[in-house]
Design a protein around this motif. Structure first.
Motif, PDB file in Angstrom:
ATOM      1  N   ASN A 281       0.812  -1.217   0.000  1.00 58.58           N
ATOM      2  CA  ASN A 281       0.000   0.000   0.000  1.00 58.58           C
ATOM      3  C   ASN A 281       0.845   1.266   0.000  1.00 58.58           C
ATOM      4  OD1 ASN A 281      -2.586  -1.399   0.344  1.00 58.58           O
ATOM      5  ND2 ASN A 281      -1.751  -1.940   2.348  1.00 58.58           N
ATOM      6  N   ASP A 282       1.900   1.295   0.802  1.00 58.44           N
ATOM      7  CA  ASP A 282       2.821   2.426   0.775  1.00 58.44           C
ATOM      8  C   ASP A 282       4.232   1.928   1.024  1.00 58.44           C
ATOM      9  OD1 ASP A 282       3.558   2.634   3.656  1.00 58.44           O
ATOM     10  OD2 ASP A 282       1.480   3.204   3.932  1.00 58.44           O
ATOM     11  N   LEU A 283       5.209   2.727   0.576  1.00 56.22           N
ATOM     12  CA  LEU A 283       6.589   2.278   0.553  1.00 56.22           C
ATOM     13  C   LEU A 283       7.507   3.436   0.912  1.00 56.22           C
ATOM     14  CD1 LEU A 283       8.453  -0.158  -0.306  1.00 56.22           C
ATOM     15  CD2 LEU A 283       8.458   0.848  -2.593  1.00 56.22           C
ATOM     16  N   GLY A 284       8.524   3.161   1.732  1.00 51.29           N
ATOM     17  CA  GLY A 284       9.514   4.166   2.090  1.00 51.29           C
ATOM     18  C   GLY A 284      10.901   3.573   2.067  1.00 51.29           C
ATOM     19  N   TYR A 285      11.882   4.370   2.487  1.00 50.28           N
ATOM     20  CA  TYR A 285      13.269   3.897   2.481  1.00 50.28           C
ATOM     21  C   TYR A 285      13.475   2.715   3.435  1.00 50.28           C
ATOM     22  CZ  TYR A 285      14.523   8.403   0.305  1.00 50.28           C
ATOM     23  OH  TYR A 285      14.625   9.493  -0.522  1.00 50.28           O
ATOM     24  N   TYR A 286      12.744   2.703   4.533  1.00 41.55           N
ATOM     25  CA  TYR A 286      13.056   1.755   5.598  1.00 41.55           C
ATOM     26  C   TYR A 286      11.932   0.773   5.917  1.00 41.55           C
ATOM     27  CZ  TYR A 286      16.789   5.112   6.174  1.00 41.55           C
ATOM     28  OH  TYR A 286      17.861   5.935   5.933  1.00 41.55           O
TER      29      TYR A 286
END
Length: 360
Positions: A281-286
């Motif tokens: 659903n959502d994605l970040g660096y960590y």
């Protein structure tokens, strides 16, 4: 005592004989000593460290994602980073009065309470664990300045009765401890996130007047019928106030995405064969948030295969640990933290996030 230590002691005895009687006499006596004294020396060393029941605290620190990181590092850099980690951990264990039991691949096991037991063994072990995470944070600051990858450790601590002494034979023996607290420390370490210290319930109860804790979770561990309660150590007040450095989980921008992820469970560092499919659903660096078809317990580890949506012609694999999961009848919204940093898979994730945000 290990075989090499016995050899050093034997060599010392021969050296004394050479100094007293001369080199010629030493050569004549050398074969006799090895034939006549080695067996008795082994027996003496084994008898001098008899196996006995004692209470001890076991600390295990393990590098997170180092196996995956090795695939993208030159061998000399990998060895340098690993030796730097070992050196830091050894210094801190010695400073706090612990004993290094063994180095195991990319982890270290330390004993507090064996072979010498002290009243504050547990408190010294916990202070050591906190300082270990502080040292890792400082090491990463220096590594960043040199353009080297950061390393993160997860630490598990367990306290209880163990059998301590020399185990082995006349050919090889070593001083170590065995028992349920040793196995439990290994299981607890396996649940720890990067930068985190988790302790057993016995350790918590023994030190609760001198520590600050964070999250408390009940988890199922191998070999236990009932759930085991794990306590996140945040700070200690003995011998001086020390706090575990914060590893910010959501310190990067997040992008909204909608693509599938295939994942497999990881248990005791073994990747299980069964595959499951979920949706990111959502994605970040960590880390990321995903809808998964089953509930995964906190701190459990998975290997994810992200699809070519990331702009590559093959699936990108990244290791992650579960932070929490919610939902009553699926799909289950699950928040995960990446455990592998600076690997090819993790770099692809970061590159994709940057591209979606800024077209870079």
């Amino acid at each position: 005592m290990q075989h090499k230590d016995r050899q050093l002691l034997f060599s010392g005895m021969v050296g004394v004989i050479e100094e007293i009687y001369g080199a010629a006499s030493c050569c004549q006596l050398d074969a006799m000593l090895r034939q006549k004294l080695t067996t008795k020396l082994d027996e003496f060393l084994l008898e001098s460290q008899p196996v006995a029941l004692t209470e001890a605290t076991i600390l295990i620190a393990d590098l997170r994602g180092f196996t995956a990181l090795m695939e993208s590092l030159p061998s000399h850099l990998m060895v340098g980073l690993l030796n730097r980690f070992y050196g830091l951990m050894a210094q801190l264990i010695e400073r706090h009065g612990g004993v290094i039991d063994k180095f195991m691949g990319d982890s270290v096991m330390a004993l507090f309470g064996a072979p010498v037991r002290r009243a504050d063994d547990l408190l010294r072990a916990l202070a050591c664990a906190v300082e270990m995470q502080q040292a890792m944070a400082e090491m990463n600051r220096h590594s960043e300045g040199r353009g080297e990858p950061s390393l993160y450790a997860g630490i598990g601590v367990s306290t209880g009765d163990v059998m301590a002494g020399s185990f082995g034979s006349r050919l090889y023996s070593e001083y170590t401890v065995i028992g349920d607290p040793v196995n439990l420390a290994a299981r607890i370490e396996g649940y720890s996130l990067r930068g985190q210290v988790l302790i057993s319930e016995t350790s918590y109860l023994g030190a609760r007047g001198h520590i600050e804790i964070g999250a408390v979770n009940d988890v199922m561990v191998k070999g236990k019928v009932k759930p085991v309660t794990l306590y996140e150590l945040k700070a200690v007040s003995y011998p001086i106030p020390l706090a575990v450095p914060e590893i910010e989980i959501r310190k990067s921008p997040r992008i909204i995405v909608d693509f599938p992820v295939v994942f497999r469970k990881v248990e005791a560092k073994r990747i299980l064969s069964e595959r499951f499919t979920g949706k990111v659903n959502d994605l970040g660096y960590y880390g990321l948030s995903a809808d998964l078809p089953l509930i995964l317990p906190p701190y459990s580890e998975i290997l994810m295969s992200l699809t070519p949506e990331l702009g590559v012609d093959h699936a990108v694999e990244v290791y992650a640990r579960v932070l929490r999961a919610s939902g009553e009848q699926g799909p289950y919204r699950t928040n995960l933290q990446f455990t592998t940093m600076d690997t090819p898979g993790h770099r692809k994730v970061k590159q994709y996030v940057d591209q979606m945000l800024w077209g870079q």
